[in-house]
Design a protein around this motif. Sequence first.
Motif, PDB file in Angstrom:
ATOM      1  N   ALA A  77       0.840  -1.200   0.000  1.00 17.48           N
ATOM      2  CA  ALA A  77       0.000   0.000   0.000  1.00 17.48           C
ATOM      3  C   ALA A  77       0.872   1.246   0.000  1.00 17.48           C
ATOM      4  O   ALA A  77       2.012   1.232   0.473  1.00 17.48           O
ATOM      5  N   PHE A  78       0.293   2.316  -0.528  1.00 18.04           N
ATOM      6  CA  PHE A  78       0.978   3.602  -0.602  1.00 18.04           C
ATOM      7  C   PHE A  78      -0.014   4.684  -0.189  1.00 18.04           C
ATOM      8  O   PHE A  78      -1.002   4.918  -0.884  1.00 18.04           O
ATOM      9  N   VAL A  79       0.213   5.314   0.946  1.00 15.45           N
ATOM     10  CA  VAL A  79      -0.681   6.373   1.412  1.00 15.45           C
ATOM     11  C   VAL A  79      -0.293   7.663   0.706  1.00 15.45           C
ATOM     12  O   VAL A  79       0.864   8.093   0.750  1.00 15.45           O
ATOM     13  N   LEU A  80      -1.275   8.275   0.075  1.00 13.99           N
ATOM     14  CA  LEU A  80      -1.049   9.452  -0.758  1.00 13.99           C
ATOM     15  C   LEU A  80      -1.247  10.736   0.041  1.00 13.99           C
ATOM     16  O   LEU A  80      -2.307  10.949   0.636  1.00 13.99           O
ATOM     17  N   ARG A  81      -0.218  11.565   0.039  1.00 16.36           N
ATOM     18  CA  ARG A  81      -0.339  12.935   0.554  1.00 16.36           C
ATOM     19  C   ARG A  81      -0.627  13.843  -0.644  1.00 16.36           C
ATOM     20  O   ARG A  81       0.267  14.309  -1.324  1.00 16.36           O
ATOM     21  N   TYR A  82      -1.922  14.014  -0.907  1.00 16.22           N
ATOM     22  CA  TYR A  82      -2.323  14.845  -2.042  1.00 16.22           C
ATOM     23  C   TYR A  82      -2.625  16.255  -1.544  1.00 16.22           C
ATOM     24  O   TYR A  82      -2.878  16.491  -0.359  1.00 16.22           O
TER      25      TYR A  82
END
Length: 273
Positions: free
Chosen positions: A73-78
Amino acid sequence: MGEAAGETLLLWPEGAPLAAGDTDEDRPAITPYLVPGKGNAAVVVAPGGGYGMRAEHEGEPIARWLNGLGISAFVLRYRVAPYKYPAALLDAQRAIRTVRRRADAFGIDPARVGLLGFSAGGHLAATAGTHYDRGLPATEAEDDVDLLSCRPDALILCYAVITMKGPCAHEGSRLNLLGADPDPALLASLCNEDQVTADTPRTFLWHTSDEESVPVENSLMFATALRKHKVPFELHVYAEGHHGLGLAAEHPFARGWTGACADWLRNIGFVQA
């Protein structure tokens, strides 16, 4: 459960397009949560927050749940307000491209990269799933990452904002994303129930029937559009549950979503037997 988080990776190390500063909030990034081995499926996670913030309980805990299924998984800081459209969409697209570009290093199968979003993060996921390219032309690409497809291979939409118009729209998300007086054509283009095509990725959706902040009609409209275009989907509507439940592990009704989604991920080949 799950692996230790890897070092946060800036999506544009030399500065993101439209960036207005150099703080973390101006520098979109992904934080990897990798499982051992090679050829694993991956899911990029977009927390909710009304396009004004990113809810922590819809980020790392979700990544660790995915790790427990054998999915990286890759948590996105958008980017969120004061940034407006298209900053967040550019960030989500770049995240998908980046995971594919670094597939070997991450132990990822580039043909199994999904996108999961909660609430406004669900709107971002649905937007990325209906507004994508298969790689920019070499004449337009800034680097080799841009040459790769930003189409997700699967969508997971959790009490997602889908529409930007009518009584079922989430006004806060619309205001933060588009401002007080958006161009009508732009607003229409971000009503994702009207952007579904036969090429839209297969989708898992869940919602609660008594939700008030983001009414269940949002998920119903998107599911109806998927059905119209013969895109495979799975929809779960739980009888009760307030907005922002996240994993909902202790909720008497909605706690079933993680098991249902795990089964779906297994059925579409994201979980290796």
